[in-house]
Scaffold this motif. Structure first.
Motif, PDB file in Angstrom:
ATOM      1  N   VAL A  65      55.508  30.406  73.380  1.00  0.00           N
ATOM      2  CA  VAL A  65      56.845  30.394  73.974  1.00  0.00           C
ATOM      3  C   VAL A  65      57.895  30.121  72.901  1.00  0.00           C
ATOM      4  CG1 VAL A  65      58.388  29.198  75.580  1.00  0.00           C
ATOM      5  CG2 VAL A  65      56.044  29.711  76.265  1.00  0.00           C
ATOM      6  N   VAL A  66      57.622  29.121  72.066  1.00  0.00           N
ATOM      7  CA  VAL A  66      58.565  28.760  71.001  1.00  0.00           C
ATOM      8  C   VAL A  66      58.761  29.934  70.043  1.00  0.00           C
ATOM      9  CG1 VAL A  66      58.902  27.257  68.992  1.00  0.00           C
ATOM     10  CG2 VAL A  66      58.112  26.278  71.160  1.00  0.00           C
ATOM     11  N   LEU A  67      57.666  30.533  69.600  1.00  0.00           N
ATOM     12  CA  LEU A  67      57.763  31.644  68.652  1.00  0.00           C
ATOM     13  C   LEU A  67      58.373  32.890  69.296  1.00  0.00           C
ATOM     14  CD1 LEU A  67      54.412  31.155  66.733  1.00  0.00           C
ATOM     15  CD2 LEU A  67      56.727  30.732  65.884  1.00  0.00           C
ATOM     16  N   GLY A  68      58.061  33.119  70.567  1.00  0.00           N
ATOM     17  CA  GLY A  68      58.665  34.245  71.271  1.00  0.00           C
ATOM     18  C   GLY A  68      60.174  34.083  71.374  1.00  0.00           C
ATOM     19  N   ALA A  69      60.607  32.881  71.740  1.00  0.00           N
ATOM     20  CA  ALA A  69      62.047  32.607  71.840  1.00  0.00           C
ATOM     21  C   ALA A  69      62.708  32.675  70.465  1.00  0.00           C
ATOM     22  CB  ALA A  69      62.273  31.236  72.468  1.00  0.00           C
ATOM     23  N   GLU A  84      59.703  45.359  62.872  1.00  0.00           N
ATOM     24  CA  GLU A  84      59.419  43.917  62.762  1.00  0.00           C
ATOM     25  C   GLU A  84      59.426  43.250  64.131  1.00  0.00           C
ATOM     26  OE1 GLU A  84      61.246  43.208  58.302  1.00  0.00           O
ATOM     27  OE2 GLU A  84      62.596  43.253  60.043  1.00  0.00           O
ATOM     28  N   ILE A  85      60.301  43.686  65.025  1.00  0.00           N
ATOM     29  CA  ILE A  85      60.327  43.147  66.389  1.00  0.00           C
ATOM     30  C   ILE A  85      59.023  43.486  67.094  1.00  0.00           C
ATOM     31  CG2 ILE A  85      61.396  43.421  68.672  1.00  0.00           C
ATOM     32  CD1 ILE A  85      64.107  43.704  67.181  1.00  0.00           C
ATOM     33  N   ASP A  86      58.541  44.719  66.939  1.00  0.00           N
ATOM     34  CA  ASP A  86      57.274  45.128  67.552  1.00  0.00           C
ATOM     35  C   ASP A  86      56.100  44.297  67.023  1.00  0.00           C
ATOM     36  OD1 ASP A  86      58.444  47.019  69.191  1.00  0.00           O
ATOM     37  OD2 ASP A  86      57.972  48.707  67.870  1.00  0.00           O
ATOM     38  N   ILE A  87      56.092  44.063  65.722  1.00  0.00           N
ATOM     39  CA  ILE A  87      55.034  43.241  65.127  1.00  0.00           C
ATOM     40  C   ILE A  87      55.072  41.837  65.716  1.00  0.00           C
ATOM     41  CG2 ILE A  87      54.266  42.130  62.977  1.00  0.00           C
ATOM     42  CD1 ILE A  87      55.195  44.704  61.510  1.00  0.00           C
ATOM     43  N   TRP A  88      56.257  41.250  65.804  1.00  0.00           N
ATOM     44  CA  TRP A  88      56.416  39.899  66.335  1.00  0.00           C
ATOM     45  C   TRP A  88      55.956  39.836  67.789  1.00  0.00           C
ATOM     46  CZ3 TRP A  88      57.747  35.737  63.417  1.00  0.00           C
ATOM     47  CH2 TRP A  88      58.002  34.545  64.094  1.00  0.00           C
ATOM     48  N   LYS A  89      56.372  40.825  68.595  1.00  0.00           N
ATOM     49  CA  LYS A  89      55.989  40.855  70.009  1.00  0.00           C
ATOM     50  C   LYS A  89      54.473  40.974  70.173  1.00  0.00           C
ATOM     51  CE  LYS A  89      60.201  42.737  72.074  1.00  0.00           C
ATOM     52  NZ  LYS A  89      60.791  43.894  72.775  1.00  0.00           N
ATOM     53  N   THR A  90      53.850  41.783  69.330  1.00  0.00           N
ATOM     54  CA  THR A  90      52.396  41.933  69.384  1.00  0.00           C
ATOM     55  C   THR A  90      51.716  40.600  69.075  1.00  0.00           C
ATOM     56  OG1 THR A  90      52.528  44.259  68.768  1.00  0.00           O
ATOM     57  CG2 THR A  90      50.403  43.165  68.408  1.00  0.00           C
ATOM     58  N   PHE A 111      49.275  34.730  73.459  1.00  0.00           N
ATOM     59  CA  PHE A 111      49.260  34.314  74.857  1.00  0.00           C
ATOM     60  C   PHE A 111      47.971  34.715  75.569  1.00  0.00           C
ATOM     61  CE2 PHE A 111      53.912  33.585  75.020  1.00  0.00           C
ATOM     62  CZ  PHE A 111      53.878  32.372  75.687  1.00  0.00           C
ATOM     63  N   VAL A 112      47.573  35.956  75.413  1.00  0.00           N
ATOM     64  CA  VAL A 112      46.386  36.438  76.113  1.00  0.00           C
ATOM     65  C   VAL A 112      45.165  35.596  75.756  1.00  0.00           C
ATOM     66  CG1 VAL A 112      44.759  38.368  76.242  1.00  0.00           C
ATOM     67  CG2 VAL A 112      47.213  38.795  76.424  1.00  0.00           C
ATOM     68  N   HIS A 113      44.991  35.316  74.478  1.00  0.00           N
ATOM     69  CA  HIS A 113      43.805  34.575  74.067  1.00  0.00           C
ATOM     70  C   HIS A 113      43.935  33.079  74.319  1.00  0.00           C
ATOM     71  CE1 HIS A 113      43.186  38.514  72.397  1.00  0.00           C
ATOM     72  NE2 HIS A 113      41.910  38.247  72.603  1.00  0.00           N
ATOM     73  N   SER A 114      45.143  32.583  74.369  1.00  0.00           N
ATOM     74  CA  SER A 114      45.358  31.177  74.748  1.00  0.00           C
ATOM     75  C   SER A 114      44.995  30.975  76.215  1.00  0.00           C
ATOM     76  CB  SER A 114      46.822  30.786  74.521  1.00  0.00           C
ATOM     77  OG  SER A 114      47.163  30.917  73.163  1.00  0.00           O
ATOM     78  N   ILE A 115      45.398  31.911  77.050  1.00  0.00           N
ATOM     79  CA  ILE A 115      45.038  31.840  78.464  1.00  0.00           C
ATOM     80  C   ILE A 115      43.534  32.028  78.631  1.00  0.00           C
ATOM     81  CG2 ILE A 115      45.348  32.978  80.712  1.00  0.00           C
ATOM     82  CD1 ILE A 115      48.320  33.437  79.767  1.00  0.00           C
ATOM     83  N   GLY A 116      42.941  32.864  77.780  1.00  0.00           N
ATOM     84  CA  GLY A 116      41.488  33.007  77.777  1.00  0.00           C
ATOM     85  C   GLY A 116      40.793  31.685  77.493  1.00  0.00           C
ATOM     86  N   LEU A 117      41.333  30.907  76.566  1.00  0.00           N
ATOM     87  CA  LEU A 117      40.759  29.583  76.278  1.00  0.00           C
ATOM     88  C   LEU A 117      40.847  28.672  77.496  1.00  0.00           C
ATOM     89  CD1 LEU A 117      42.178  28.958  72.687  1.00  0.00           C
ATOM     90  CD2 LEU A 117      39.803  29.387  73.311  1.00  0.00           C
ATOM     91  N   ILE A 118      41.982  28.721  78.179  1.00  0.00           N
ATOM     92  CA  ILE A 118      42.146  27.903  79.381  1.00  0.00           C
ATOM     93  C   ILE A 118      41.167  28.364  80.466  1.00  0.00           C
ATOM     94  CG2 ILE A 118      43.740  27.261  81.236  1.00  0.00           C
ATOM     95  CD1 ILE A 118      45.999  27.448  79.061  1.00  0.00           C
ATOM     96  N   ALA A 119      40.987  29.678  80.604  1.00  0.00           N
ATOM     97  CA  ALA A 119      40.035  30.208  81.581  1.00  0.00           C
ATOM     98  C   ALA A 119      38.609  29.756  81.264  1.00  0.00           C
ATOM     99  CB  ALA A 119      40.119  31.729  81.623  1.00  0.00           C
TER     100      ALA A 119
END
Length: 130
Positions: free
Chosen positions: A17-21, A35-41, A47-55
Motif C-alpha cells: 500500500v505504501v509503495l503503491g501510494a 516506469e509506471i507499468d514496472i512499478w504497478k507490476t 500483493f498477490v503473493h502477500s495474500i497468498g502467505l496469509i491464505a
C-alpha cells in the motif's frame, strides 16, 4: 508458525500500500509510462503473493511443517527478488544497479512459480491422505 504467515503477509501488504501510494503520488510526475507499468507490476505481484502467505495461514495446520516453511520462504524470497528488483529498475538509471536488479526479476518469478507448485503438490498430498 501460523502467526508468521499472517505477520509476513500483512507486513508485505502494508508495504505494498505504501509503495503503491508512493508510486502513484510522489513518483507520478517523474515516471514515464514504462516506469509506471514496472512499478504497478511490482506492487501487484507483491500483493498477490502477500495474500497468498496469509491464505497459507488458513491451511498451515494441514501442511507438513518443513513444507510450509519452504513455501513461506520461497514466496518471501520471490517478493523481495521480483518486486524489489522491479522497484529498483523503475526508479534508477544507474547502470550498475540495473545490471544487478535485472537478472533478479526472473529469479523472483521462478520463486513464485516454485512456491505455487509446492502449494499444488501439498494440496494433492493432503487430499490423498484423506
Amino acid at each position: 508458525m501460523k502467526y508468521n504467515y499472517i505477520l509476513t503477509g500483512a507486513g508485505f501488504c502494508t508495504l505494498g500500500v505504501v509503495l503503491g501510494a508512493f508510486g502513484a503520488h510522489a513518483l507520478r510526475d517523474s515516471f514515464d509510462v514504462s516506469e509506471i507499468d514496472i512499478w504497478k507490476t511490482a506492487v501487484l505481484y507483491q500483493f498477490v503473493h502477500s495474500i497468498g502467505l496469509i491464505a497459507l495461514a488458513v491451511v498451515v495446520d494441514e501442511i507438513h511443517t518443513r513444507r510450509a516453511k519452504f513455501i513461506l520462504a520461497i514466496f518471501t524470497l520471490g517478493i523481495i527478488l521480483f518486486s524489489g528488483s522491479l522497484y529498483i529498475l523503475a526508479v534508477t538509471d544507474i547502470p550498475t544497479l540495473r545490471s544487478i536488479a535485472g537478472p533478479l526479476t526472473p529469479i523472483g518469478g521462478l520463486c513464485f512459480i516454485g512456491g505455487w507448485i509446492m502449494v499444488i503438490v501439498t494440496i494433492i498430498k493432503i487430499k490423498k491422505l484423506r
